[in-house]
Scaffold this motif. Structure first.
Motif, PDB file in Angstrom:
ATOM      1  N   GLU A 139      -1.401  -2.093   4.892  1.00 51.65           N
ATOM      2  CA  GLU A 139      -1.273  -2.889   3.668  1.00 51.65           C
ATOM      3  C   GLU A 139      -2.636  -2.972   2.962  1.00 51.65           C
ATOM      4  N   ASN A 140      -3.701  -3.128   3.756  1.00 51.91           N
ATOM      5  CA  ASN A 140      -5.032  -3.273   3.155  1.00 51.91           C
ATOM      6  C   ASN A 140      -5.533  -2.005   2.469  1.00 51.91           C
ATOM      7  N   LEU A 141      -4.872  -0.875   2.753  1.00 54.24           N
ATOM      8  CA  LEU A 141      -5.317   0.377   2.139  1.00 54.24           C
ATOM      9  C   LEU A 141      -4.771   0.552   0.722  1.00 54.24           C
ATOM     10  N   ASP A 142      -3.857  -0.329   0.347  1.00 57.26           N
ATOM     11  CA  ASP A 142      -3.412  -0.357  -1.051  1.00 57.26           C
ATOM     12  C   ASP A 142      -2.871   0.978  -1.551  1.00 57.26           C
ATOM     13  N   GLY A 143      -2.053   1.629  -0.761  1.00 62.75           N
ATOM     14  CA  GLY A 143      -1.451   2.893  -1.214  1.00 62.75           C
ATOM     15  C   GLY A 143      -2.381   4.085  -1.121  1.00 62.75           C
ATOM     16  N   ARG A 144      -3.587   3.879  -0.558  1.00 66.48           N
ATOM     17  CA  ARG A 144      -4.540   4.996  -0.475  1.00 66.48           C
ATOM     18  C   ARG A 144      -4.196   5.947   0.671  1.00 66.48           C
ATOM     19  N   CYS A 145      -3.151   5.594   1.443  1.00 64.48           N
ATOM     20  CA  CYS A 145      -2.803   6.490   2.552  1.00 64.48           C
ATOM     21  C   CYS A 145      -1.303   6.683   2.638  1.00 64.48           C
ATOM     22  N   HIS A 146      -0.926   7.859   3.140  1.00 66.53           N
ATOM     23  CA  HIS A 146       0.478   8.141   3.394  1.00 66.53           C
ATOM     24  C   HIS A 146       0.553   8.760   4.779  1.00 66.53           C
TER      25      HIS A 146
END
Ligand code: UDP
Length: 457
Positions: free
Chosen positions: A326-333
């Motif tokens: 969650e803390n990565l804010d969509g920066r990872c998949h």
């Protein structure tokens, strides 16, 4: 890229080839790619395969498949100890393979068989082929440099390099430049003697074969190819990289998660680091967490393949701390398995953090994507040394796997000027790949030679 199914029946040569893959993803892919290459050149194809990890027949309606019982018990059908696995299969497959091959050779409803092509690891097939009086060619699926290192390995204990001693890790191996002691392709197994036995027999039975097909190209491993020709006095055909003819996706054993591509579509050009450690490598929980934090701290977007089984003792992502994603804010998949070649070809992909498996390395070179290498065992150590120190198209994570080191390596490759130079070099290598397939290029010629050689049997 050619579509094998569109090759006209009138182009058939009236000759059949029988191929036998080792049932691991990194071996199945190149063998089936080679089968497709030879099919488009007019040969009919029969694949004999084990029950364990069968290739997906549906993707190859133009091939004939025969499954043989491999005799593996449920507890043995595991790649946790690949040497024990190969050693066992080289015994348990002898009788079923011989029976299946004998039947195929006697089948008059099909075209006459020109030859057998087996993975070099199937050393037992030499005796079977000889008894049934059929020519046998060998496919070695690794790089030429690692093949030579494997061939030398059984002689290295008497030279004092093996077993590897901590104090000698940085020492060069005089017989195998540019390798250091820590790069030797050692594979942990319950009995070290099994490894030397398997390698000695692989080399001996390759030398006794009618020819060696390599998934590499002259310009990449010129010096090693010359040494290979000296050591193996048989016809050698470096026709690779095979993935330039056919993608590996049709022989994928796991479903490739296509959401990887839709996620990449929303990312900026060359911004994403793609992370995958292939089909066999495994890490422990502490390493997994360092990798996760290193990726997070790098501030780069990342697409991460976490294969079930990658983290020893875990099902999948449970070791990640609460709130990490969650803390990565969509920066990872994160996916369980990706359409790797499509990912590498995607304009958003800027780097590949890999375990340096040979197929992955070639696929990255073909797409001009620079690498971060984290080799785990065997030939991966050799490939990583060549990527970082010979071709200089990647960064080698050689020291302790630690989040600060990882973050620095990612930023070096993706953001800093060093990375730009690395990218230029891999683009240059990519051009060399393209050239070797042009008319008169080395792989083009090697394939023509291979076709006329097999046709002459
Ligand atoms: N691969 C894939 N999806 C993934 C990871 C890997 O399709 O998420 C494919 C990759 O394209 C390559 C093969 O699996 O063809 C891995 O082979 P490699 O020799 O690199 O490594 P191994 O799995 O044998 O260690």
């Amino acid at each position: 890229m050619e579509n094998p199914r569109e090759t006209h029946m009138q182009n058939r040569k009236g000759r059949r080839l029988i191929l036998f893959p080792v049932p691991l993803q990194g071996h199945i892919n190149p063998l089936l790619q080679l089968a497709n290459i030879l099919y488009t050149r007019g040969f009919s194809i029969t694949i004999i395969h084990t029950q364990f990890n069968p290739p997906n027949h549906i993707n190859y309606p133009h091939f004939t498949f025969h499954s043989i019982p491999d005799g593996l018990l449920e507890t043995e059908a595991s790649t946790a100890d690949v040497i024990a696995f190969h050693t066992l299969l080289n015994v348990s497959c002898v009788a079923p393979f011989r029976d299946c091959l004998a039947k195929s050779l006697a089948d008059v409803s099909k075209e006459p068989v020109a030859c057998l092509i087996t993975d070099a690891i199937w050393h037992f097939t030499r005796a079977v082929a000889e008894a049934l009086e059929i020519r046998r060619l060998v496919l070695r699926t690794s790089s030429v440099s690692s093949f030579l290192a494997f061939a030398a390995l059984p002689f290295l204990p008497e030279k004092g390099y093996l077993p590897i001693q901590e104090s000698r890790l940085e020492e060069p191996v005089q017989e195998l430049p540019p390798l250091k002691v820590k790069d030797l392709p050692v594979i942990d197994t319950r009995n070290a003697e099994d490894l030397y036995q398997l390698l000695s027999r692989m080399v001996k039975e390759t030398k006794a074969s009618s020819g060696l097909i390599l998934n590499s190209f002259e310009d990449l491993e010129q010096f090693e190819m010359a040494r290979c020709r000296q050591e193996f006095r048989i016809p050698i055909f470096p026709v690779g990289p095979f993935n330039k003819y056919f993608p590996a996706s049709s022989s994928s054993l796991l479903a490739q998660d296509q959401s990887s591509i839709s996620w990449l579509n929303s990312q900026a050009s060359k911004s994403v680091i793609y992370v995958s450690f292939g089909s066999v490598a495994a890490i422990n929980e502490a390493e997994f967490l360092e990798i996760a934090w290193g990726l997070a701290d790098s501030k780069q977007p990342f697409l991460w393949v976490v294969r079930p089984g990658l983290v020893r003792g875990s099902e999948w992502l449970e070791p990640l701390p609460n709130g990490f994603l969650e803390n990565l804010d969509g920066r990872c998949h994160i996916v369980k398995w990706a359409p790797q070649e499509k990912v590498l070809a995607h304009p958003a992909t800027g780097g590949f953090w890999t375990h340096s498996g040979w197929n992955s390395t070639l696929e990255s070179i073909c797409e001009g994507v620079p690498m971060i290498c984290l080799p785990c065992f065997g030939d991966q150590m050799v490939n990583a040394r060549y990527v970082s120190h010979v071709w200089r198209v990647g960064v080698h994570l050689e020291r302790k796997l630690e989040r600060g080191e990882i973050e620095r390596a990612i930023r070096r490759l993706m953001v800093e000027s060093d990375g730009k130079e690395t990218r230029k070099r891999i683009m240059h290598l990519k051009e060399k790949v393209d050239n070797c397939f042009r008319k008169g290029g080395s792989s083009y010629r090697a394939l023509e030679n291979l076709i006329s050689y097999i046709s002459s049997f």
